[in-house]
Design a protein around this motif. Structure first.
Motif, PDB file in Angstrom:
ATOM      1  N   GLY A 118      30.692 -81.365 -30.574  1.00  0.00           N
ATOM      2  CA  GLY A 118      31.732 -82.033 -31.371  1.00  0.00           C
ATOM      3  C   GLY A 118      31.135 -83.041 -32.327  1.00  0.00           C
ATOM      4  N   SER A 119      31.941 -84.035 -32.718  1.00  0.00           N
ATOM      5  CA  SER A 119      33.358 -84.231 -32.403  1.00  0.00           C
ATOM      6  C   SER A 119      34.243 -83.198 -33.100  1.00  0.00           C
ATOM      7  CB  SER A 119      33.798 -85.625 -32.848  1.00  0.00           C
ATOM      8  OG  SER A 119      33.773 -85.710 -34.271  1.00  0.00           O
ATOM      9  N   THR A 120      35.549 -83.231 -32.745  1.00  0.00           N
ATOM     10  CA  THR A 120      36.495 -82.312 -33.366  1.00  0.00           C
ATOM     11  C   THR A 120      36.523 -82.491 -34.884  1.00  0.00           C
ATOM     12  OG1 THR A 120      37.868 -82.323 -31.371  1.00  0.00           O
ATOM     13  CG2 THR A 120      38.910 -81.598 -33.422  1.00  0.00           C
ATOM     14  N   ASP A 121      36.557 -83.736 -35.344  1.00  0.00           N
ATOM     15  CA  ASP A 121      36.620 -84.000 -36.791  1.00  0.00           C
ATOM     16  C   ASP A 121      35.364 -83.493 -37.501  1.00  0.00           C
ATOM     17  OD1 ASP A 121      39.087 -85.178 -36.516  1.00  0.00           O
ATOM     18  OD2 ASP A 121      38.298 -87.209 -36.346  1.00  0.00           O
ATOM     19  N   HIS A 122      34.209 -83.685 -36.876  1.00  0.00           N
ATOM     20  CA  HIS A 122      32.954 -83.180 -37.453  1.00  0.00           C
ATOM     21  C   HIS A 122      32.998 -81.652 -37.539  1.00  0.00           C
ATOM     22  CE1 HIS A 122      28.560 -82.728 -38.001  1.00  0.00           C
ATOM     23  NE2 HIS A 122      28.678 -81.727 -37.136  1.00  0.00           N
ATOM     24  N   ASN A 123      33.484 -81.004 -36.501  1.00  0.00           N
ATOM     25  CA  ASN A 123      33.537 -79.541 -36.491  1.00  0.00           C
ATOM     26  C   ASN A 123      34.470 -79.007 -37.573  1.00  0.00           C
ATOM     27  OD1 ASN A 123      31.732 -79.431 -34.410  1.00  0.00           O
ATOM     28  ND2 ASN A 123      33.234 -78.971 -32.811  1.00  0.00           N
ATOM     29  N   ILE A 124      35.568 -79.697 -37.797  1.00  0.00           N
ATOM     30  CA  ILE A 124      36.491 -79.276 -38.862  1.00  0.00           C
ATOM     31  C   ILE A 124      35.793 -79.296 -40.218  1.00  0.00           C
ATOM     32  CG2 ILE A 124      38.569 -79.951 -40.149  1.00  0.00           C
ATOM     33  CD1 ILE A 124      39.755 -80.857 -37.447  1.00  0.00           C
ATOM     34  N   ARG A 125      35.034 -80.364 -40.465  1.00  0.00           N
ATOM     35  CA  ARG A 125      34.306 -80.466 -41.732  1.00  0.00           C
ATOM     36  C   ARG A 125      33.265 -79.356 -41.862  1.00  0.00           C
ATOM     37  NH1 ARG A 125      33.948 -85.154 -44.504  1.00  0.00           N
ATOM     38  NH2 ARG A 125      33.003 -83.775 -46.062  1.00  0.00           N
ATOM     39  N   ILE A 126      32.604 -79.045 -40.758  1.00  0.00           N
ATOM     40  CA  ILE A 126      31.589 -77.982 -40.775  1.00  0.00           C
ATOM     41  C   ILE A 126      32.243 -76.645 -41.102  1.00  0.00           C
ATOM     42  CG2 ILE A 126      30.059 -76.616 -39.288  1.00  0.00           C
ATOM     43  CD1 ILE A 126      28.783 -79.209 -40.221  1.00  0.00           C
ATOM     44  N   LYS A 142      32.696 -67.829 -41.866  1.00  0.00           N
ATOM     45  CA  LYS A 142      33.645 -68.267 -40.844  1.00  0.00           C
ATOM     46  C   LYS A 142      32.824 -68.775 -39.662  1.00  0.00           C
ATOM     47  CE  LYS A 142      37.534 -66.779 -37.974  1.00  0.00           C
ATOM     48  NZ  LYS A 142      38.415 -65.639 -37.593  1.00  0.00           N
ATOM     49  N   VAL A 143      32.957 -70.076 -39.365  1.00  0.00           N
ATOM     50  CA  VAL A 143      32.144 -70.714 -38.320  1.00  0.00           C
ATOM     51  C   VAL A 143      32.967 -70.870 -37.053  1.00  0.00           C
ATOM     52  CG1 VAL A 143      30.759 -72.730 -37.699  1.00  0.00           C
ATOM     53  CG2 VAL A 143      30.876 -71.983 -40.100  1.00  0.00           C
ATOM     54  N   ASN A 144      32.426 -70.399 -35.940  1.00  0.00           N
ATOM     55  CA  ASN A 144      33.048 -70.674 -34.638  1.00  0.00           C
ATOM     56  C   ASN A 144      31.962 -70.922 -33.607  1.00  0.00           C
ATOM     57  OD1 ASN A 144      32.112 -68.154 -33.620  1.00  0.00           O
ATOM     58  ND2 ASN A 144      33.955 -67.132 -34.386  1.00  0.00           N
ATOM     59  N   GLU A 145      32.365 -71.033 -32.339  1.00  0.00           N
ATOM     60  CA  GLU A 145      31.395 -71.412 -31.305  1.00  0.00           C
ATOM     61  C   GLU A 145      30.364 -70.330 -31.008  1.00  0.00           C
ATOM     62  OE1 GLU A 145      35.315 -70.775 -28.940  1.00  0.00           O
ATOM     63  OE2 GLU A 145      34.691 -71.040 -31.029  1.00  0.00           O
ATOM     64  N   TYR A 146      30.586 -69.100 -31.489  1.00  0.00           N
ATOM     65  CA  TYR A 146      29.681 -68.007 -31.142  1.00  0.00           C
ATOM     66  C   TYR A 146      28.734 -67.605 -32.260  1.00  0.00           C
ATOM     67  CZ  TYR A 146      33.166 -67.802 -27.457  1.00  0.00           C
ATOM     68  OH  TYR A 146      34.019 -68.130 -26.433  1.00  0.00           O
ATOM     69  N   GLY A 147      28.906 -68.183 -33.436  1.00  0.00           N
ATOM     70  CA  GLY A 147      28.021 -67.854 -34.536  1.00  0.00           C
ATOM     71  C   GLY A 147      28.686 -68.110 -35.879  1.00  0.00           C
ATOM     72  N   ILE A 148      28.042 -67.663 -36.934  1.00  0.00           N
ATOM     73  CA  ILE A 148      28.591 -67.777 -38.290  1.00  0.00           C
ATOM     74  C   ILE A 148      28.792 -66.361 -38.824  1.00  0.00           C
ATOM     75  CG2 ILE A 148      28.130 -68.499 -40.657  1.00  0.00           C
ATOM     76  CD1 ILE A 148      26.602 -70.865 -39.601  1.00  0.00           C
ATOM     77  N   GLU A 149      30.043 -66.048 -39.152  1.00  0.00           N
ATOM     78  CA  GLU A 149      30.356 -64.710 -39.669  1.00  0.00           C
ATOM     79  C   GLU A 149      30.324 -64.718 -41.190  1.00  0.00           C
ATOM     80  OE1 GLU A 149      33.976 -61.390 -39.720  1.00  0.00           O
ATOM     81  OE2 GLU A 149      34.127 -63.207 -38.464  1.00  0.00           O
ATOM     82  N   THR A 159      25.860 -66.291 -24.499  1.00  0.00           N
ATOM     83  CA  THR A 159      24.582 -65.583 -24.473  1.00  0.00           C
ATOM     84  C   THR A 159      23.504 -66.494 -25.062  1.00  0.00           C
ATOM     85  OG1 THR A 159      24.842 -64.628 -26.675  1.00  0.00           O
ATOM     86  CG2 THR A 159      25.791 -63.404 -24.808  1.00  0.00           C
ATOM     87  N   LYS A 160      22.261 -66.110 -24.856  1.00  0.00           N
ATOM     88  CA  LYS A 160      21.155 -66.888 -25.403  1.00  0.00           C
ATOM     89  C   LYS A 160      21.236 -66.939 -26.932  1.00  0.00           C
ATOM     90  CE  LYS A 160      16.103 -67.177 -25.341  1.00  0.00           C
ATOM     91  NZ  LYS A 160      14.846 -66.528 -24.870  1.00  0.00           N
ATOM     92  N   GLU A 161      21.669 -65.841 -27.563  1.00  0.00           N
ATOM     93  CA  GLU A 161      21.765 -65.779 -29.017  1.00  0.00           C
ATOM     94  C   GLU A 161      22.857 -66.725 -29.545  1.00  0.00           C
ATOM     95  OE1 GLU A 161      19.769 -62.486 -27.330  1.00  0.00           O
ATOM     96  OE2 GLU A 161      21.849 -63.121 -26.996  1.00  0.00           O
ATOM     97  N   GLN A 162      23.905 -66.917 -28.773  1.00  0.00           N
ATOM     98  CA  GLN A 162      25.021 -67.764 -29.187  1.00  0.00           C
ATOM     99  C   GLN A 162      24.788 -69.245 -28.870  1.00  0.00           C
ATOM    100  OE1 GLN A 162      27.944 -65.907 -26.716  1.00  0.00           O
ATOM    101  NE2 GLN A 162      28.565 -64.388 -28.246  1.00  0.00           N
ATOM    102  N   PHE A 163      23.746 -69.539 -28.127  1.00  0.00           N
ATOM    103  CA  PHE A 163      23.597 -70.863 -27.522  1.00  0.00           C
ATOM    104  C   PHE A 163      23.569 -72.002 -28.544  1.00  0.00           C
ATOM    105  CE2 PHE A 163      21.222 -74.393 -25.651  1.00  0.00           C
ATOM    106  CZ  PHE A 163      21.903 -74.552 -24.447  1.00  0.00           C
ATOM    107  N   ALA A 164      22.778 -71.883 -29.602  1.00  0.00           N
ATOM    108  CA  ALA A 164      22.632 -72.987 -30.567  1.00  0.00           C
ATOM    109  C   ALA A 164      23.965 -73.317 -31.238  1.00  0.00           C
ATOM    110  CB  ALA A 164      21.578 -72.640 -31.614  1.00  0.00           C
ATOM    111  N   THR A 165      24.695 -72.269 -31.644  1.00  0.00           N
ATOM    112  CA  THR A 165      25.981 -72.501 -32.290  1.00  0.00           C
ATOM    113  C   THR A 165      26.988 -73.083 -31.307  1.00  0.00           C
ATOM    114  OG1 THR A 165      25.511 -70.548 -33.638  1.00  0.00           O
ATOM    115  CG2 THR A 165      27.722 -71.459 -33.770  1.00  0.00           C
ATOM    116  N   ALA A 166      26.987 -72.577 -30.081  1.00  0.00           N
ATOM    117  CA  ALA A 166      27.905 -73.090 -29.059  1.00  0.00           C
ATOM    118  C   ALA A 166      27.588 -74.542 -28.721  1.00  0.00           C
ATOM    119  CB  ALA A 166      27.826 -72.220 -27.807  1.00  0.00           C
ATOM    120  N   LEU A 167      26.293 -74.855 -28.657  1.00  0.00           N
ATOM    121  CA  LEU A 167      25.906 -76.233 -28.346  1.00  0.00           C
ATOM    122  C   LEU A 167      26.422 -77.177 -29.425  1.00  0.00           C
ATOM    123  CD1 LEU A 167      24.375 -78.213 -26.546  1.00  0.00           C
ATOM    124  CD2 LEU A 167      22.301 -77.702 -27.871  1.00  0.00           C
ATOM    125  N   HIS A 168      26.297 -76.758 -30.697  1.00  0.00           N
ATOM    126  CA  HIS A 168      26.832 -77.582 -31.781  1.00  0.00           C
ATOM    127  C   HIS A 168      28.343 -77.733 -31.645  1.00  0.00           C
ATOM    128  CE1 HIS A 168      28.868 -78.070 -35.669  1.00  0.00           C
ATOM    129  NE2 HIS A 168      27.923 -78.976 -35.877  1.00  0.00           N
TER     130      HIS A 168
END
Length: 364
Positions: A260-268, A278-285, A247-256
């Motif tokens: 990637g990279s995978t290693d960067h995402n793990i650190r985030i 809790k961070v995932n591709e759809y937002g921050i919970e 969705t448009k609301e999820q876009f910024a988090t999904a784009l991040h």
């Protein structure tokens, strides 16, 4: 269009003519013209009315070259592509297996693709052909093995052209709110094995139907509600593509996330966990309330994690997190910082443009 591209098209046309069993003298004429163009120190584009001055280019060849300069191809080449089985043309990618050999295999054994060629080798049919034998059969098998083991990657600029074409088409669709390139392509890695795109829409099924009909779409490999996987091709660049729908609301988090990279995402995710998120591709919970936070931009996403914005190029977990925390993120070299080109090749050696063309490009 430059001399190298023109010569490449003529060589390709000669290959397809040889695959078709055309007259050897006609084939030689195209190869000779291609070599003359490769060796010429003059750019052909400004001298379209004087092409016959070049050795090996007669009136008929000049017309073909004129067509290539004006359209980027020639009707004869496109006709040959349509007339021959697509898999047969792919056999030209086998090192050491020339068009004459492929023509013989096509005529004698009806071989039209690599799988059929492998089967013929397994049944020892090729060695029985006149002029072949066990040694040549083995060399063809080794060429196939080398081709299948090659790293299927493309240089960043080549992959970018295809990705930008796809994104431009997707953005034109009325049901699409946002679309961006993600993945290693957005991080500007030197070579690219696939293209990742993130698309914001509430009507993914309708967008998928349109993507299926893009001229660049060659084969749909996987279709789901949130993701599609397909093969795309533009000229000689052929790569798998993953499109993620959010969705448009999820876009910024999904784009991040999909950049990637995978290693960067793990650190985030680790940083988020320490903050109670809790961070995932759809937002921050927010783990204390269950609230899902979404963001207008990636800058807002990083700010929620108490970090400054990090450009995609450095998101590799190679010290960027630590630098960000200390407000010491490096500045990337930008186009505006570049004052000149320290090394260029012209038509006087193996370059693609004349000195005059290079000077005019530098001026503009």
């Amino acid at each position: 269009m430059n001399n190298k591209k023109i010569a490449k098209i003529l060589h390709q046309l000669a290959d397809l003519l040889e695959l078709s069993g055309e007259n050897v003298y006609r084939i030689r004429a195209y190869r000779r013209a291609a070599r003359s163009i490769e060796n010429s120190r003059q750019s052909l584009v400004p001298m379209t009315d004087r092409l016959e001055e070049i050795d090996g280019i007669g009136k008929g060849m000049a017309q073909v070259i004129q067509e290539i300069i004006e359209t980027g191809t020639t009707q004869l080449l496109e006709e040959r592509k349509q007339a021959l089985p697509p898999g047969l043309i792919d056999l030209l990618q086998l090192t050491g297996v020339g068009p004459k050999t492929i023509h013989t295999l096509y005529q004698a054994l009806k071989i039209t693709n690599i799988d059929e060629l492998k089967q013929a080798i397994a049944n020892q049919k090729i060695r029985a052909l006149k002029g072949f034998g066990p040694k040549k059969e083995q060399k063809i098998l080794e060429a196939i093995q080398s081709y299948e083991q090659r790293p299927d990657r493309r240089l960043w600029p080549d992959a970018l052209v295809l990705a930008e074409r796809l994104v431009a088409r997707i953005r034109e669709l009325p049901l699409v709110e946002k679309a961006e390139i993600a993945g290693s392509l957005r991080r500007r890695k030197e070579t690219i094995k696939d293209i990742d795109l993130v698309v914001a829409t509430r009507h993914s099924h309708l967008v998928i139907d349109r993507i299926k009909n893009f001229p660049e779409t060659k084969e749909m490999l996987q279709v789901g509600e949130r993701k599609i996987h397909f093969l795309a091709q533009l000229d000689e660049v052929r790569l798998p593509v993953d499109v993620r729908f959010v969705t448009k609301e999820q876009f910024a988090t999904a784009l991040h996330h999909f950049t990637g990279s995978t290693d960067h995402n793990i650190r985030i995710r680790q940083i988020g966990k320490k903050l109670g998120y809790k961070v995932n591709e759809y937002g921050i919970e927010d783990m204390s309330t269950g609230e899902i936070l979404t963001f207008e931009t990636e800058t807002d996403f990083f700010r929620q994690l108490q970090l400054p914005y990090m450009v995609p190029e450095i998101r590799e977990d190679r010290g960027e997190i630590e630098a960000a925390k200390q407000d010491q993120l490096p500045n990337l070299v930008t186009e505006e910082m570049m004052k000149g080109d320290l090394h260029t090749h012209s038509l006087y050696s193996d370059g693609a443009h004349s000195i005059e063309e290079m000077v005019r490009a530098a001026i503009t």
